[in-house]
Design a protein around this motif. Sequence first.
Motif, PDB file in Angstrom:
ATOM      1  N   GLY A 104      39.443  42.497  36.414  1.00 51.30           N
ATOM      2  CA  GLY A 104      40.883  42.708  36.501  1.00 51.30           C
ATOM      3  C   GLY A 104      41.411  42.405  37.896  1.00 51.30           C
ATOM      4  O   GLY A 104      42.474  41.805  38.057  1.00 51.30           O
ATOM      5  N   ILE A 105      40.660  42.818  38.918  1.00 50.67           N
ATOM      6  CA  ILE A 105      41.039  42.494  40.298  1.00 50.67           C
ATOM      7  C   ILE A 105      41.037  40.986  40.506  1.00 50.67           C
ATOM      8  O   ILE A 105      41.930  40.427  41.158  1.00 50.67           O
ATOM      9  N   LEU A 106      40.029  40.323  39.949  1.00 51.93           N
ATOM     10  CA  LEU A 106      39.940  38.859  40.074  1.00 51.93           C
ATOM     11  C   LEU A 106      41.098  38.168  39.362  1.00 51.93           C
ATOM     12  O   LEU A 106      41.607  37.146  39.827  1.00 51.93           O
ATOM     13  N   LEU A 107      41.540  38.756  38.254  1.00 51.66           N
ATOM     14  CA  LEU A 107      42.620  38.157  37.470  1.00 51.66           C
ATOM     15  C   LEU A 107      43.974  38.278  38.159  1.00 51.66           C
ATOM     16  O   LEU A 107      44.776  37.343  38.128  1.00 51.66           O
ATOM     17  N   TYR A 108      44.223  39.402  38.819  1.00 50.97           N
ATOM     18  CA  TYR A 108      45.542  39.656  39.393  1.00 50.97           C
ATOM     19  C   TYR A 108      45.607  39.436  40.906  1.00 50.97           C
ATOM     20  O   TYR A 108      46.655  39.636  41.507  1.00 50.97           O
ATOM     21  N   ASN A 109      44.493  39.041  41.496  1.00 47.22           N
ATOM     22  CA  ASN A 109      44.491  38.751  42.935  1.00 47.22           C
ATOM     23  C   ASN A 109      43.789  37.416  43.145  1.00 47.22           C
ATOM     24  O   ASN A 109      42.561  37.341  43.135  1.00 47.22           O
ATOM     25  N   GLU A 110      44.574  36.361  43.327  1.00 51.49           N
ATOM     26  CA  GLU A 110      44.015  35.015  43.436  1.00 51.49           C
ATOM     27  C   GLU A 110      43.201  34.817  44.710  1.00 51.49           C
ATOM     28  O   GLU A 110      42.459  33.840  44.826  1.00 51.49           O
ATOM     29  N   ARG A 111      43.319  35.750  45.641  1.00 53.86           N
ATOM     30  CA  ARG A 111      42.567  35.627  46.894  1.00 53.86           C
ATOM     31  C   ARG A 111      41.060  35.672  46.631  1.00 53.86           C
ATOM     32  O   ARG A 111      40.278  35.061  47.361  1.00 53.86           O
ATOM     33  N   PHE A 112      40.652  36.403  45.588  1.00 53.54           N
ATOM     34  CA  PHE A 112      39.231  36.521  45.260  1.00 53.54           C
ATOM     35  C   PHE A 112      38.753  35.422  44.315  1.00 53.54           C
ATOM     36  O   PHE A 112      37.552  35.320  44.064  1.00 53.54           O
ATOM     37  N   LEU A 113      39.685  34.629  43.797  1.00 51.09           N
ATOM     38  CA  LEU A 113      39.321  33.633  42.791  1.00 51.09           C
ATOM     39  C   LEU A 113      38.397  32.567  43.345  1.00 51.09           C
ATOM     40  O   LEU A 113      37.519  32.058  42.633  1.00 51.09           O
ATOM     41  N   TYR A 114      38.570  32.223  44.623  1.00 52.26           N
ATOM     42  CA  TYR A 114      37.728  31.203  45.246  1.00 52.26           C
ATOM     43  C   TYR A 114      36.785  31.804  46.291  1.00 52.26           C
ATOM     44  O   TYR A 114      36.317  31.102  47.181  1.00 52.26           O
ATOM     45  N   SER A 115      36.514  33.099  46.145  1.00 55.11           N
ATOM     46  CA  SER A 115      35.547  33.759  47.019  1.00 55.11           C
ATOM     47  C   SER A 115      34.180  33.736  46.332  1.00 55.11           C
ATOM     48  O   SER A 115      33.948  34.474  45.377  1.00 55.11           O
ATOM     49  N   LYS A 116      33.300  32.885  46.818  1.00 54.69           N
ATOM     50  CA  LYS A 116      31.998  32.752  46.160  1.00 54.69           C
ATOM     51  C   LYS A 116      31.156  34.016  46.299  1.00 54.69           C
ATOM     52  O   LYS A 116      30.350  34.320  45.419  1.00 54.69           O
TER      53      LYS A 116
END
Length: 221
Positions: A104-116
Motif C-alpha cells: 500500500g505504501i508502494l502504491l500511494y508513494n511513488e518515491r519508493f516505486l523505483y527504490s530497488k
Amino acid sequence: MLLKLLMLAMTISSIIQLLSILTVPVTHTLKLAQNDNYSFGVFGYCNKTTNFCTNIKIGYQTITSDSNDYAFTLPSLAKHSITTILVVHPIGFVFNSILVICLGILLYNERFLYSKNYIMGLLLLSWICFILCLLGFLVNLMLFIPNLCLLGWLNLVSTILIVFTSSFLCVLRRTAFLKEYQSLYSDNNIYIENDDIVESDNNHPNEFMLYHIDEHTRHID
C-alpha cells in the motif's frame, strides 16, 4: 495497474489465512477438516454431537479421559505433535498483513516505486510469506487428508497468490535497477561531454578566440 493487482492478490491471500485462523474452536462455522462428528481448526476441534470444543491453544491436547466428549484421538501420537505446527497459520497471516501494508505504501508513494532496496525488502518478505503459507498447507495435508475441507485447500490458492506477487516484485526490482542505471548513464554522459568541451577550449584557446572574433567581424560588416 500492476501494483493494484499485487495488492488484490495479497489481500485475498491474507483473507484466506484469516479465515483459517477463525476456524473451530474460535468460531463454530469455519473448519479446516471434518471427520464424522468432529470439526478441526488451527487451535483445536469440536464435537458437533456433544457440542464440546477444546480450549483455544496451540497444538491439540492428547486425550486420555473416558468421557465421550474426549473420546476422539488422532490416528497417532506423532500427529498430535504435528498439530503444534499449525501455529504457522497465524504467523503467516501477520507477515502477509505486513506485506499488504508495505505494498500500500508502494502504491500511494511513488518515491519508493523505483527504490530497488525497498522493493528488495518486499521481495524477501514475500518469500517468508510463501514459506509460511506453504508450510501451513503441507501441515494441513499431513494432518487431515483425505478429510480436508474447502478452506483447507484454499491455503494452496493463498500460496499461489504469494508466488504471483513475488514474481512481479522481481520484475519491479529489475525495472527499478534499469531506471537507476539509465539515470546514472545519462548523468555520466553529460559530465563527459562537458569535460570534452572544456578540454577542447583549453587545448586551443587561440583558435577558439580567433573563431569568435572572425564571426563578430563578419556580423559588423
